[in-house]
Design a protein around this motif. Structure first.
Motif, PDB file in Angstrom:
ATOM      1  N   MET A 146     109.104 -45.685  50.181  1.00  0.00           N
ATOM      2  CA  MET A 146     109.447 -44.637  51.143  1.00  0.00           C
ATOM      3  C   MET A 146     110.402 -45.220  52.179  1.00  0.00           C
ATOM      4  SD  MET A 146     107.081 -42.241  53.606  1.00  0.00           S
ATOM      5  CE  MET A 146     106.942 -43.410  54.974  1.00  0.00           C
ATOM      6  N   LEU A 147     111.650 -44.792  52.104  1.00  0.00           N
ATOM      7  CA  LEU A 147     112.658 -45.265  53.049  1.00  0.00           C
ATOM      8  C   LEU A 147     112.348 -44.756  54.455  1.00  0.00           C
ATOM      9  CD1 LEU A 147     115.903 -44.656  50.970  1.00  0.00           C
ATOM     10  CD2 LEU A 147     114.513 -46.723  51.106  1.00  0.00           C
ATOM     11  N   GLY A 148     112.588 -45.587  55.439  1.00  0.00           N
ATOM     12  CA  GLY A 148     112.347 -45.208  56.825  1.00  0.00           C
ATOM     13  C   GLY A 148     111.006 -45.680  57.339  1.00  0.00           C
ATOM     14  N   GLY A 149     110.019 -45.767  56.434  1.00  0.00           N
ATOM     15  CA  GLY A 149     108.709 -46.282  56.796  1.00  0.00           C
ATOM     16  C   GLY A 149     108.012 -45.503  57.905  1.00  0.00           C
ATOM     17  N   TYR A 150     107.018 -46.150  58.480  1.00  0.00           N
ATOM     18  CA  TYR A 150     106.222 -45.541  59.542  1.00  0.00           C
ATOM     19  C   TYR A 150     107.103 -45.156  60.737  1.00  0.00           C
ATOM     20  CZ  TYR A 150     102.772 -44.983  63.220  1.00  0.00           C
ATOM     21  OH  TYR A 150     102.033 -44.492  64.263  1.00  0.00           O
ATOM     22  N   GLU A 151     108.078 -46.006  61.048  1.00  0.00           N
ATOM     23  CA  GLU A 151     108.953 -45.727  62.195  1.00  0.00           C
ATOM     24  C   GLU A 151     109.598 -44.354  62.085  1.00  0.00           C
ATOM     25  OE1 GLU A 151     113.189 -47.036  64.207  1.00  0.00           O
ATOM     26  OE2 GLU A 151     112.310 -48.361  62.717  1.00  0.00           O
ATOM     27  N   TYR A 152     110.204 -44.070  60.941  1.00  0.00           N
ATOM     28  CA  TYR A 152     110.902 -42.791  60.820  1.00  0.00           C
ATOM     29  C   TYR A 152     109.935 -41.629  60.628  1.00  0.00           C
ATOM     30  CZ  TYR A 152     115.517 -44.446  61.581  1.00  0.00           C
ATOM     31  OH  TYR A 152     116.633 -44.947  62.190  1.00  0.00           O
ATOM     32  N   TRP A 153     108.758 -41.889  60.112  1.00  0.00           N
ATOM     33  CA  TRP A 153     107.737 -40.840  60.058  1.00  0.00           C
ATOM     34  C   TRP A 153     107.456 -40.348  61.478  1.00  0.00           C
ATOM     35  CZ3 TRP A 153     105.373 -38.466  55.965  1.00  0.00           C
ATOM     36  CH2 TRP A 153     104.276 -37.647  56.281  1.00  0.00           C
ATOM     37  N   VAL A 154     107.225 -41.283  62.376  1.00  0.00           N
ATOM     38  CA  VAL A 154     106.935 -40.936  63.767  1.00  0.00           C
ATOM     39  C   VAL A 154     108.172 -40.356  64.447  1.00  0.00           C
ATOM     40  CG1 VAL A 154     106.236 -41.865  66.022  1.00  0.00           C
ATOM     41  CG2 VAL A 154     105.063 -42.624  63.934  1.00  0.00           C
ATOM     42  N   ARG A 155     109.320 -40.968  64.235  1.00  0.00           N
ATOM     43  CA  ARG A 155     110.547 -40.514  64.890  1.00  0.00           C
ATOM     44  C   ARG A 155     110.966 -39.118  64.442  1.00  0.00           C
ATOM     45  NH1 ARG A 155     115.146 -44.896  65.090  1.00  0.00           N
ATOM     46  NH2 ARG A 155     115.886 -43.451  66.667  1.00  0.00           N
ATOM     47  N   GLU A 156     110.581 -38.713  63.228  1.00  0.00           N
ATOM     48  CA  GLU A 156     110.910 -37.356  62.784  1.00  0.00           C
ATOM     49  C   GLU A 156     109.900 -36.326  63.271  1.00  0.00           C
ATOM     50  OE1 GLU A 156     112.329 -36.771  58.816  1.00  0.00           O
ATOM     51  OE2 GLU A 156     113.571 -38.580  58.896  1.00  0.00           O
ATOM     52  N   GLY A 157     108.914 -36.780  64.048  1.00  0.00           N
ATOM     53  CA  GLY A 157     107.984 -35.856  64.681  1.00  0.00           C
ATOM     54  C   GLY A 157     106.800 -35.449  63.828  1.00  0.00           C
ATOM     55  N   PHE A 158     106.520 -36.190  62.758  1.00  0.00           N
ATOM     56  CA  PHE A 158     105.389 -35.843  61.895  1.00  0.00           C
ATOM     57  C   PHE A 158     104.089 -36.389  62.474  1.00  0.00           C
ATOM     58  CE2 PHE A 158     108.795 -36.186  58.442  1.00  0.00           C
ATOM     59  CZ  PHE A 158     109.120 -34.841  58.548  1.00  0.00           C
ATOM     60  N   THR A 159     102.999 -35.694  62.205  1.00  0.00           N
ATOM     61  CA  THR A 159     101.686 -36.124  62.667  1.00  0.00           C
ATOM     62  C   THR A 159     101.287 -37.417  61.973  1.00  0.00           C
ATOM     63  OG1 THR A 159     101.032 -33.839  63.061  1.00  0.00           O
ATOM     64  CG2 THR A 159      99.249 -35.452  62.824  1.00  0.00           C
ATOM     65  N   PHE A 160     100.682 -38.313  62.742  1.00  0.00           N
ATOM     66  CA  PHE A 160     100.155 -39.564  62.204  1.00  0.00           C
ATOM     67  C   PHE A 160      98.732 -39.731  62.680  1.00  0.00           C
ATOM     68  CE2 PHE A 160     102.380 -40.488  66.140  1.00  0.00           C
ATOM     69  CZ  PHE A 160     101.496 -41.296  66.851  1.00  0.00           C
ATOM     70  N   GLU A 161      98.005 -40.598  62.010  1.00  0.00           N
ATOM     71  CA  GLU A 161      96.618 -40.906  62.364  1.00  0.00           C
ATOM     72  C   GLU A 161      96.585 -42.279  63.028  1.00  0.00           C
ATOM     73  OE1 GLU A 161      93.781 -39.098  61.727  1.00  0.00           O
ATOM     74  OE2 GLU A 161      94.893 -37.458  60.787  1.00  0.00           O
ATOM     75  N   SER A 162      95.715 -42.427  64.022  1.00  0.00           N
ATOM     76  CA  SER A 162      95.511 -43.733  64.641  1.00  0.00           C
ATOM     77  C   SER A 162      94.024 -43.940  64.853  1.00  0.00           C
ATOM     78  CB  SER A 162      96.256 -43.819  65.976  1.00  0.00           C
ATOM     79  OG  SER A 162      95.615 -43.032  66.952  1.00  0.00           O
ATOM     80  N   SER A 163      93.656 -45.050  65.455  1.00  0.00           N
ATOM     81  CA  SER A 163      92.237 -45.324  65.699  1.00  0.00           C
ATOM     82  C   SER A 163      91.633 -44.313  66.665  1.00  0.00           C
ATOM     83  CB  SER A 163      92.062 -46.751  66.223  1.00  0.00           C
ATOM     84  OG  SER A 163      92.807 -46.914  67.416  1.00  0.00           O
ATOM     85  N   THR A 164      92.467 -43.571  67.393  1.00  0.00           N
ATOM     86  CA  THR A 164      91.962 -42.559  68.320  1.00  0.00           C
ATOM     87  C   THR A 164      92.068 -41.139  67.768  1.00  0.00           C
ATOM     88  OG1 THR A 164      94.111 -42.418  69.437  1.00  0.00           O
ATOM     89  CG2 THR A 164      92.509 -43.991  70.335  1.00  0.00           C
ATOM     90  N   GLY A 165      92.544 -40.998  66.518  1.00  0.00           N
ATOM     91  CA  GLY A 165      92.656 -39.686  65.896  1.00  0.00           C
ATOM     92  C   GLY A 165      94.094 -39.285  65.653  1.00  0.00           C
ATOM     93  N   PRO A 166      94.321 -38.014  65.290  1.00  0.00           N
ATOM     94  CA  PRO A 166      95.679 -37.550  64.989  1.00  0.00           C
ATOM     95  C   PRO A 166      96.547 -37.528  66.250  1.00  0.00           C
ATOM     96  CG  PRO A 166      94.066 -35.823  64.528  1.00  0.00           C
ATOM     97  CD  PRO A 166      93.333 -36.990  65.074  1.00  0.00           C
ATOM     98  N   ASP A 167      97.819 -37.773  66.060  1.00  0.00           N
ATOM     99  CA  ASP A 167      98.762 -37.773  67.171  1.00  0.00           C
ATOM    100  C   ASP A 167     100.132 -37.376  66.633  1.00  0.00           C
ATOM    101  OD1 ASP A 167      99.822 -38.053  69.696  1.00  0.00           O
ATOM    102  OD2 ASP A 167      99.351 -40.177  69.891  1.00  0.00           O
ATOM    103  N   ARG A 168     101.021 -37.064  67.532  1.00  0.00           N
ATOM    104  CA  ARG A 168     102.373 -36.671  67.147  1.00  0.00           C
ATOM    105  C   ARG A 168     103.280 -36.867  68.343  1.00  0.00           C
ATOM    106  NH1 ARG A 168     104.828 -30.868  66.244  1.00  0.00           N
ATOM    107  NH2 ARG A 168     106.673 -31.502  65.093  1.00  0.00           N
ATOM    108  N   ARG A 169     104.506 -37.274  68.090  1.00  0.00           N
ATOM    109  CA  ARG A 169     105.519 -37.402  69.133  1.00  0.00           C
ATOM    110  C   ARG A 169     106.626 -36.401  68.836  1.00  0.00           C
ATOM    111  NH1 ARG A 169     106.166 -43.971  69.529  1.00  0.00           N
ATOM    112  NH2 ARG A 169     104.023 -44.379  70.139  1.00  0.00           N
ATOM    113  N   PRO A 170     107.357 -36.013  69.860  1.00  0.00           N
ATOM    114  CA  PRO A 170     108.491 -35.110  69.595  1.00  0.00           C
ATOM    115  C   PRO A 170     109.506 -35.798  68.692  1.00  0.00           C
ATOM    116  CG  PRO A 170     108.106 -35.363  71.968  1.00  0.00           C
ATOM    117  CD  PRO A 170     107.217 -36.339  71.266  1.00  0.00           C
ATOM    118  N   ALA A 171     110.196 -35.006  67.890  1.00  0.00           N
ATOM    119  CA  ALA A 171     111.222 -35.560  67.007  1.00  0.00           C
ATOM    120  C   ALA A 171     112.334 -36.188  67.836  1.00  0.00           C
ATOM    121  CB  ALA A 171     111.790 -34.473  66.106  1.00  0.00           C
TER     122      ALA A 171
END
Length: 163
Positions: free
Chosen positions: A124-149
């Motif tokens: 998967m090109l872009g990896g975790y960085e681009y997943w987050v940078r494109e504004g997609f929801t991610f999971e962390s130790s504190t639960g689901p989160d999302r940043r603006p694109a």
């Protein structure tokens, strides 16, 4: 006077046969995907693949793709069979590997390890960085989160870049 167009790095090696270009780009797409395509497949519930985060435990806790499984690269050879489910009739599913981002080749190393074991695999090109940078929801130790694109990587108000 020399032709400066032929000295330009962009134009100095023009493609002379379109079949070579078709072959090159088709091969890349056989082994690569991107965050937008993985996101769309996850959202649609598309079966037949498993997303593998090949980073370490601290990176996984910081954030990972929803539904991904955690299998650091160093553990792939010993644990792939227990972590990656098989599909119907024992046929193994496609493995999609990712790591931090485009500045890291961890996903490439992970994909190589899976390929050595006989798995069908894509990076998967872009990896975790681009997943987050494109504004997609991610999971962390504190639960689901999302940043603006980030508008340098994706349109802020659209689902994808429509490429």
């Amino acid at each position: 006077m020399p032709n400066t167009a032929t000295q330009n790095p962009v134009t100095q090696n023009p493609v002379t046969q379109n079949t070579a270009a078709v072959s090159h780009f088709a091969e890349r797409l056989r082994f690569e995907t991107d965050v937008s395509d993985v996101h769309a497949a996850l959202e649609a519930g598309t079966p037949g693949y498993v997303v593998v985060d090949s980073r370490g435990a601290q990176a996984w806790a910081q954030g990972h793709l929803p539904g991904a499984v955690h299998l650091p690269t160093a553990q792939i050879a010993g644990r792939a069979a227990e972590v990656v489910p098989t599909g119907a009739e024992g046929v193994e599913v496609l493995v999609v590997t990712y790591c931090w981002g485009p500045g890291c080749n961890g996903a490439t190393r992970a994909a190589l390890e899976f390929a050595k074991l006989g798995y069908q695999v894509k990076e998967m090109l872009g990896g975790y960085e681009y997943w987050v940078r494109e504004g997609f929801t991610f999971e962390s130790s504190t639960g689901p989160d999302r940043r603006p694109a980030d508008d340098l990587t994706a349109p802020r108000w659209a689902v994808s870049c429509d490429c």
